[in-house]
Write an enzyme that holds these catalytic residues in place. Structure first.
Site, PDB file in Angstrom:
ATOM      1  N   HIS A  71      -4.712 -13.005 -10.160  1.00 57.62           N
ATOM      2  CA  HIS A  71      -4.449 -11.583  -9.885  1.00 57.62           C
ATOM      3  C   HIS A  71      -3.325 -11.466  -8.858  1.00 57.62           C
ATOM      4  O   HIS A  71      -3.162 -12.330  -7.983  1.00 57.62           O
ATOM      5  CB  HIS A  71      -5.695 -10.903  -9.320  1.00 57.62           C
ATOM      6  N   GLU A  73      -3.052  -9.673  -6.227  1.00 53.16           N
ATOM      7  CA  GLU A  73      -3.500  -9.692  -4.837  1.00 53.16           C
ATOM      8  C   GLU A  73      -3.784 -11.103  -4.348  1.00 53.16           C
ATOM      9  O   GLU A  73      -3.391 -11.475  -3.234  1.00 53.16           O
ATOM     10  CB  GLU A  73      -4.787  -8.850  -4.669  1.00 53.16           C
ATOM     11  N   CYS A 101     -10.134  -5.356  -7.350  1.00 54.66           N
ATOM     12  CA  CYS A 101     -11.436  -5.649  -7.934  1.00 54.66           C
ATOM     13  C   CYS A 101     -12.314  -6.332  -6.883  1.00 54.66           C
ATOM     14  O   CYS A 101     -11.846  -6.641  -5.783  1.00 54.66           O
ATOM     15  CB  CYS A 101     -11.246  -6.562  -9.155  1.00 54.66           C
ATOM     16  N   CYS A 104     -10.722  -9.628  -5.515  1.00 53.91           N
ATOM     17  CA  CYS A 104      -9.555  -9.431  -4.655  1.00 53.91           C
ATOM     18  C   CYS A 104      -9.929  -8.752  -3.341  1.00 53.91           C
ATOM     19  O   CYS A 104      -9.400  -9.115  -2.280  1.00 53.91           O
ATOM     20  CB  CYS A 104      -8.489  -8.645  -5.404  1.00 53.91           C
TER      21      CYS A 104
END
Length: 167
Positions: A71, A73, A101, A104
């Site tokens: 991801h 992040e 999410c 993260c």
């Protein structure tokens, strides 16, 4: 590209109001999101700022890497830690186009981030205010200040266009 090799200039005047800085930084995150979309990744981008300066920038790379943790992040936090030589990102700000999410948001808490700024809310998986709020859960070892809705329409549009092109 997981980090921004040539760091973009900071907004004129590091003492610019945080709202202006947030909008400027979200523009950089949007550039990262567009790079992701162009590579066939879900278009989410993130940047990490320390004292108003960009120390890392990244976009989703799950498809390219085959890594479920790829991801934006996570990649930006990892790059910031490498750039700063520490996992403790106290005082750093994570700016991301979509609400983080649980994975993260948990990484942001573990990194001791000072602040999270996000654009579009994620009512299906958001963990910084929508579905959960890991950033402000007093049961955890750290709480993070957060701001939502910065350039939210632009952030949502990048995602909507990406998915409508796929249908």
């Amino acid at each position: 590209m997981s980090t921004n090799e040539s760091r973009p200039p900071t907004p004129s005047g590091v003492d610019a109001p945080s709202g202006d800085r947030d909008r400027w930084a979200m523009g950089l995150a949007l550039e990262q999101a567009r790079l992701a979309g162009g590579a066939g990744e879900v278009p989410i981008g993130a940047v990490v700022l320390v004292d108003g300066e960009v120390v890392a920038a990244a976009h989703n790379q799950r498809e390219a890497s085959g890594d479920p943790t790829g991801h934006a992040e996570i990649l930006a936090l990892r790059a910031a830690g490498e750039a700063l030589g520490t996992w403790r990102l106290t005082g750093a700000t994570l700016v991301v186009t979509l609400e983080p999410c649980p994975m993260c948001a948990g990484a942001a808490v573990a990194a001791r981030l000072g602040r999270i700024v996000y654009g579009a809310a994620d009512p299906k998986a958001g963990a910084v205010g929508s579905l959960y709020n890991l950033a402000a859960d007093p049961r955890l070892n750290h709480e993070i200040d957060w701001q939502h809705g910065v350039r939210a329409d632009e952030c949502a549009r990048v995602l909507t266009e990406f998915f409508s092109d796929r249908r």
